[in-house]
Design an enzyme around this catalytic site. Sequence first.
Site, PDB file in Angstrom:
ATOM      1  CE  LYS A 179      -1.713  -1.560   3.729  1.00  0.00           C
ATOM      2  NZ  LYS A 179      -2.442  -1.872   4.981  1.00  0.00           N
ATOM      3  CB  THR A 212      -5.399   8.228   7.200  1.00  0.00           C
ATOM      4  OG1 THR A 212      -4.386   8.695   8.101  1.00  0.00           O
ATOM      5  CG2 THR A 212      -5.521   9.155   6.016  1.00  0.00           C
ATOM      6  N   GLY A 214      -7.438   3.735  10.529  1.00  0.00           N
ATOM      7  CA  GLY A 214      -8.215   2.567  10.102  1.00  0.00           C
ATOM      8  C   GLY A 214      -8.251   2.339   8.602  1.00  0.00           C
ATOM      9  CB  THR A 215      -6.606   3.912   5.614  1.00  0.00           C
ATOM     10  OG1 THR A 215      -5.302   3.892   6.205  1.00  0.00           O
ATOM     11  CG2 THR A 215      -7.171   5.309   5.644  1.00  0.00           C
ATOM     12  N   GLY A 216      -5.987   1.015   6.610  1.00  0.00           N
ATOM     13  CA  GLY A 216      -5.455  -0.311   6.260  1.00  0.00           C
ATOM     14  C   GLY A 216      -6.432  -1.407   6.657  1.00  0.00           C
ATOM     15  CB  CYS A 217      -8.467  -1.928   9.735  1.00  0.00           C
ATOM     16  SG  CYS A 217      -7.178  -1.776  10.959  1.00  0.00           S
TER      17      CYS A 217
END
Length: 274
Positions: A179, A212, A214-217
Amino acid sequence: MGQLIKVSKALTIAGSDSGGGAGIQADLKTFQELGVYGMSVLTAVTAQNTTGVQGVFPVSIEGLEAQLASIASDLTPDAIKTGMLFSGEYIERTAYMIRKFAWENVVVDPVMVAKGGATLLGEEALHAMKTCMLQLAKIVTPNIPEAEALTGIEINSPEAREEAARVLFDAGADHVVVKGGHFGNGDFVTDLVFNGIEMFELIEKRIQTKNTHGTGCTFSAALAAELAYGRKPESAIVNAKKYIQTAIEHGIDVGSGHGPVNHFAYRRIAHEQY
Ligand SMILES: Nc1ncnc2c1ncn2[C@@H]1O[C@H](COP(=O)(O)OP(=O)(O)O)[C@@H](O)[C@H]1O
Ligand SMILES: Cc1ncc(COP(=O)(O)O)c(N)n1
């Protein structure tokens, strides 16, 4: 009695974020928004809000195994995502049980550090992540610091990121998404995808926001939801990317720190409510 409706089921194995923006909460919200039945196995409870992580309290190994066994005996997931796995021992047990139950469509988000800098996975866990989890991954979704930690490659150029993607593929992941949230700060954000044959980038407009958390979760939960529907990894990646982009773009005003993304946005737009 009405006829029961068949639904796809997705499971998240992750930590709880009391603030509701990341971890299990982000995952379940995402599953719900994307129309899959969500289930959760908790590895740890964090005392957390948009300003940071105030405490981490692991569930016992026995508690972890009992939750996994309960799900296996009644509710086979169509897809799984793993998030914060807390320690090497938790990773090993989780990987063992995923194999034992022959669960497929596993998205591994190798969560290590929260955006505020709090450690969510011990250093000693890197070995277990590399030797037990990567091989189970239909898709692995490291951010740049996680890809660096897993490969030992310093990612300071597009070529270095490609090299890291190859190393993660060679370690056993079917599809790798490195990412790009932490990669540069230009007008665009690019995620690199490698499936062992093709290397391609997903390019989106970078949203200038501090929200941002929690974007990855959220992205990895959207991937699991897409796989649960039976989509191929490449389409799952493209669709999950649309979900997270929309969620960041339509930010919400929650908390005084790094706020969460807008989990409703994608569905509201589909119904022309924004
Ligand atoms: N400011 C931003 N604008 C648009 N997309 C972003 C932004 N920050 C992160 N993303 C996207 O959100 C997803 C999560 O990325 P990233 O922030 O790198 O992961 P993590 O949350 O694990 O650190 C990726 O698809 C990334 O491209
Ligand atoms: C319980 C928990 N799991 C994961 C994250 C990482 O969040 P992000 O998606 O912002 O990297 C977090 N902050 N808390």
